[in-house]
Design a protein around this motif. Structure first.
Motif, PDB file in Angstrom:
ATOM      1  N   TRP A  36       1.076  -1.830   0.437  1.00 44.18           N
ATOM      2  CA  TRP A  36       0.234  -0.040   0.133  1.00 44.18           C
ATOM      3  C   TRP A  36       0.636   1.534   0.028  1.00 44.18           C
ATOM      4  O   TRP A  36       1.771   1.305   0.852  1.00 44.18           O
ATOM      5  CB  TRP A  36      -0.952  -0.234   1.063  1.00 44.18           C
ATOM      6  N   TYR A  58      -0.164   9.011  -9.777  1.00 45.53           N
ATOM      7  CA  TYR A  58      -0.396   8.633  -8.250  1.00 45.53           C
ATOM      8  C   TYR A  58       0.210   9.265  -7.450  1.00 45.53           C
ATOM      9  O   TYR A  58       0.429   9.145  -6.465  1.00 45.53           O
ATOM     10  CB  TYR A  58      -0.398   7.281  -8.045  1.00 45.53           C
ATOM     11  N   HIS A  86      -3.105   3.805  -2.047  1.00 45.60           N
ATOM     12  CA  HIS A  86      -3.498   3.106  -3.407  1.00 45.60           C
ATOM     13  C   HIS A  86      -2.571   1.704  -3.600  1.00 45.60           C
ATOM     14  O   HIS A  86      -1.806   1.738  -2.385  1.00 45.60           O
ATOM     15  CB  HIS A  86      -2.695   2.953  -4.733  1.00 45.60           C
ATOM     16  N   HIS A  87      -3.200   0.287  -3.534  1.00 43.58           N
ATOM     17  CA  HIS A  87      -2.807  -0.789  -3.646  1.00 43.58           C
ATOM     18  C   HIS A  87      -1.680  -0.958  -5.027  1.00 43.58           C
ATOM     19  O   HIS A  87      -2.440  -1.843  -5.570  1.00 43.58           O
ATOM     20  CB  HIS A  87      -3.760  -1.933  -3.033  1.00 43.58           C
ATOM     21  N   ASP A  98      -4.592  -0.559  -7.755  1.00 46.10           N
ATOM     22  CA  ASP A  98      -5.806  -0.818  -6.848  1.00 46.10           C
ATOM     23  C   ASP A  98      -6.993  -1.995  -7.380  1.00 46.10           C
ATOM     24  O   ASP A  98      -8.479  -1.736  -7.932  1.00 46.10           O
ATOM     25  CB  ASP A  98      -7.088   0.298  -6.981  1.00 46.10           C
ATOM     26  N   ASN A  99      -6.318  -3.078  -7.274  1.00 48.35           N
ATOM     27  CA  ASN A  99      -7.281  -4.517  -8.317  1.00 48.35           C
ATOM     28  C   ASN A  99      -7.380  -4.372 -10.000  1.00 48.35           C
ATOM     29  O   ASN A  99      -8.278  -4.719 -10.172  1.00 48.35           O
ATOM     30  CB  ASN A  99      -8.142  -4.769  -7.490  1.00 48.35           C
TER      31      ASN A  99
END
Length: 146
Positions: free
Chosen positions: A48, A105, A111-112, A134-135
């Motif tokens: 993260w 970003y 954010h992941h 974010d996947n």
């Protein structure tokens, strides 16, 4: 296996829970995990991040800055036109191969990041890398220098 914290301090995480994540000030803070893995050909890294200036996310390098993997958000000292873009690469002296995001970003929002490497051949190719933010598999470009 626990890491050795060097300079990073406990902070409030994305759920507003105190002492549940680490804050890195960008000046030599790190967590060192004394783990050595050789000949791994398929792997992923995950973390993260929240930044408005960019910087290193994960680095898989040895003590003497040996060749290895890097995941980072370009900052003004490393990015130029790429400031704020996410990058997942394998690097060695003068060589960088992997992916760079087309989006930035630096929004100060959590954010992941997931970097996926699926190289099974005898050489490394930018096509072996993928970045998920974010996947979502994000829009990204190949990077190959050196």
């Amino acid at each position: 296996m626990n890491g050795i914290v060097s300079g990073a301090t406990l902070n409030t995480d994305r759920f507003n829970i105190s002492n549940s994540c680490y804050y890195f000030n960008g000046i030599g803070n790190k967590i060192i995990i004394p783990l050595q893995q050789n000949n791994i050909r398929i792997y992923s890294i995950s973390c993260w991040f929240k930044t408005s200036v960019g910087g290193q996310l994960v680095s898989g390098r040895g003590i003497n800055n040996e060749p290895g993997i890097d995941a980072f958000i370009h900052n003004s000292s490393s990015g130029g036109v790429n400031v704020g873009k996410a990058m997942f690469v394998v690097e060695s002296s003068g060589t960088s191969i992997g992916k760079i995001s087309n989006n930035t970003y630096l929004d100060g929002v959590w954010h992941h990041f997931v970097g996926l490497y699926t190289g099974i051949g005898s050489s490394v190719s930018a096509a072996d890398f993928s970045i998920y933010i974010d996947n979502v598999l994000i829009s990204q470009s190949n990077t190959n220098t050196g």
